[in-house]
Scaffold this active site. Structure first.
Site, mmCIF file in Angstrom:
data_model
loop_
_atom_site.group_PDB
_atom_site.id
_atom_site.type_symbol
_atom_site.label_atom_id
_atom_site.label_comp_id
_atom_site.label_asym_id
_atom_site.label_seq_id
_atom_site.Cartn_x
_atom_site.Cartn_y
_atom_site.Cartn_z
ATOM 1 N N ASP A 1 18.631 6.092 20.158
ATOM 2 C CA ASP A 1 17.679 6.718 21.091
ATOM 3 C C ASP A 1 16.274 6.143 20.945
ATOM 4 O OD1 ASP A 1 19.944 8.178 21.413
ATOM 5 O OD2 ASP A 1 19.034 10.138 21.115
ATOM 6 N N ALA B 1 18.875 18.321 25.359
ATOM 7 C CA ALA B 1 20.083 18.370 26.189
ATOM 8 C C ALA B 1 20.872 17.065 26.123
ATOM 9 C CB ALA B 1 19.713 18.693 27.633
ATOM 10 N N GLY C 1 17.745 12.461 24.758
ATOM 11 C CA GLY C 1 16.906 11.733 23.803
ATOM 12 C C GLY C 1 15.425 12.076 23.842
HETATM 13 N N1 ADP Z 1 8.216 17.951 25.040
HETATM 14 C C1 ADP Z 1 8.370 18.091 23.719
HETATM 15 N N2 ADP Z 1 7.379 18.581 22.952
HETATM 16 C C2 ADP Z 1 7.551 18.712 21.625
HETATM 17 N N3 ADP Z 1 8.699 18.445 20.966
HETATM 18 C C3 ADP Z 1 9.713 17.974 21.675
HETATM 19 C C4 ADP Z 1 9.608 17.765 23.074
HETATM 20 N N4 ADP Z 1 10.777 17.289 23.515
HETATM 21 C C5 ADP Z 1 11.591 17.219 22.425
HETATM 22 N N5 ADP Z 1 10.961 17.616 21.317
HETATM 23 C C6 ADP Z 1 11.573 17.765 19.973
HETATM 24 O O1 ADP Z 1 12.900 17.286 20.025
HETATM 25 C C7 ADP Z 1 13.857 18.355 19.823
HETATM 26 C C8 ADP Z 1 15.090 18.122 20.667
HETATM 27 O O2 ADP Z 1 15.775 17.036 20.108
HETATM 28 P P1 ADP Z 1 17.330 16.924 20.065
HETATM 29 O O3 ADP Z 1 17.949 18.176 19.555
HETATM 30 O O4 ADP Z 1 17.626 15.667 19.337
HETATM 31 O O5 ADP Z 1 17.733 16.784 21.604
HETATM 32 P P2 ADP Z 1 17.431 15.580 22.616
HETATM 33 O O6 ADP Z 1 16.884 14.453 21.817
HETATM 34 O O7 ADP Z 1 18.775 15.248 23.181
HETATM 35 O O8 ADP Z 1 16.524 16.077 23.681
HETATM 36 C C9 ADP Z 1 13.080 19.611 20.191
HETATM 37 O O9 ADP Z 1 13.633 20.753 19.566
HETATM 38 C C10 ADP Z 1 11.689 19.263 19.643
HETATM 39 O O10 ADP Z 1 11.647 19.416 18.251
HETATM 40 C C1 PMV Z 2 24.813 12.211 18.362
HETATM 41 C C2 PMV Z 2 23.891 11.007 18.384
HETATM 42 O O1 PMV Z 2 24.696 9.818 18.366
HETATM 43 C C3 PMV Z 2 23.044 10.962 19.666
HETATM 44 C C4 PMV Z 2 22.171 12.168 19.846
HETATM 45 O O2 PMV Z 2 21.440 12.102 21.057
HETATM 46 P P1 PMV Z 2 20.572 13.336 21.569
HETATM 47 O O3 PMV Z 2 19.595 13.715 20.496
HETATM 48 O O4 PMV Z 2 21.538 14.471 21.827
HETATM 49 O O5 PMV Z 2 19.901 12.841 22.797
HETATM 50 C C5 PMV Z 2 23.017 11.043 17.138
HETATM 51 C C6 PMV Z 2 22.304 9.739 16.796
HETATM 52 O O6 PMV Z 2 22.682 8.674 17.326
HETATM 53 O O7 PMV Z 2 21.398 9.793 15.953
HETATM 54 MG MG MG Z 3 17.576 13.715 19.956
#
Ligand code: ADP
Ligand code: PMV
Ligand code: MG
Length: 330
Positions: free
Chosen positions: A160, A112, A115
């Protein structure tokens, strides 16, 4: 057995542009992802990720009451790709392969914009190393975790992973394979409200979408990216001076430019505008966009209510100053 926690983050200015070498300003938050690791006496890697939501389960119930459940194998493997790559790189770095049980829990919504991918990479590498009795320098930890993000995401900035490793408020500028990271001392308390809606696309897809636009119309996209970089620099000055009004104005401009890149959505814009109308000094999406999180510069309950009225959820979070730490070690 060891438990490690790593914090999530919000990006105050600079997401997406930071993938192209511009600076970003980010703050680690006191919401955590936990990894518990226990070494095994075989070579298996067993991952229990409680917070991953996977679509597409098929169940067959036969006459005798036997139930066979199937899920999309590809989706499972892809969802676990950050954890899997983190373990591979930790094994390579330490030159030691030992089977391990991993249990992962997140206090943050996964995927969401807070990170969690970076937090899971950092916490997994540190948990594996510590469980095997190794120390790992934070700079090395953050470099390895960045490599996980680059390998899985295709293209990623160190923002991140730096925040999940070190915590605090940081000005980050990628320079090739190096990261310039400067801790920032705020001139005033920065009140932040986080609003979120579910996100369907991943950071990987959103970063790739911006890249396609950059390649097709570089002369249009590049100035937007450079402009976001300028906002980040000015935003850092505003933060150091404690000029919240200027910070808010810069957040609004930053949001407009992210919208121009195509990473905002109607629901994000609804939350962003509702927050401003309710008196926030500024608001913007945070993270990769495509749904997910926004931040509002405010401590007003009216702002929280306004976000909720658009259908968003509110998350209250403060600053984390520790980065990745050991929670327990038996
Ligand atoms: N609690 C968790 N257990 C396993 N994998 C996770 C978990 N949290 C995140 N991940 C991995 O990170 C991905 C989400 O990353 P991303 O799309 O970059 O969003 P964000 O970093 O903003 O949360 C998930 O689809 C999964 O692959
Ligand atoms: C869009 C970006 O700048 C941040 C992504 O952050 P998140 O995975 O959405 O929490 C990508 C990056 O910095 O690698
Ligand atoms: Mg991410």
């Amino acid at each position: 057995m060891i438990t490690i926690r790593a914090p999530g983050k919000v990006i105050l200015y600079g997401e997406h542009a930071v993938v192209y070498g511009e600076p970003a300003l980010a703050m680690a938050i006191n919401k955590y992802l936990y990894v518990t690791a226990r070494a095994r006496d075989d070579n298996k890697i067993n991952i229990n990720a409680r917070d991953l939501r996977l679509a597409g389960i098929s169940v067959t119930i036969s006459e005798g009451g036997d139930v066979v459940a199937k899920t999309d194998y590809g989706a499972v493997i892809s969802a676990l790709s950050y954890v899997k790559r983190a373990i591979e790189l930790a094994m390579e770095y330490l030159d030691k392969k030992v089977g391990i049980d991993l249990e992962i829990r997140s206090e943050m919504p996964v995927g969401a914009g807070l990170g969690t991918s970076a937090a899971v990479a950092v916490a997994t590498i540190l948990a594996y190393a510590k469980e095997l009795g190794y120390d790992i320098d934070k700079r090395e930890l953050s470099r390895l975790a960045w490599q996980v993000e680059k390998d899985v995401q295709g293209s990623a900035s160190p923002t991140d992973t730096t925040m999940a490793t070190f915590g605090g408020i940081m000005y980050i500028k990628p320079e090739g394979n190096n990261t310039v990271m400067e801790p920032v001392k705020p001139g005033a308390n920065v009140p932040l409200i986080i609003g979120y809606v579910p996100r369907i696309s991943t950071t990987k897809d959103l970063v790739a979408m911006v890249r396609r636009k950059y390649e097709i119309m570089r002369n249009i996209i590049e100035p937007i990216i450079k402009s976001i970089g300028l906002i980040t620099k000015k935003g850092r000055e505003a933060l150091e001076m404690g000029d919240l009004e200027l910070m808010g104005t810069l957040m609004n401009i930053n949001h407009g430019l992210l919208d121009a890149l195509g990473v905002s959505t109607r629901q994000l814009n609804d939350m962003v505008y509702a927050a401003r109308h309710a008196g926030a000094l500024g608001s913007k999406l945070t993270g990769a966009g495509g749904g997910g999180c926004m931040i509002a510069l405010s401590d007003r309950i009216e702002v929280e209510k306004a976000i909720e009225l658009t259908g968003g959820s509110v998350l209250r979070a403060g600053l984390d100053t520790n980065g990745a730490t050991i929670v327990s070690n038996d």
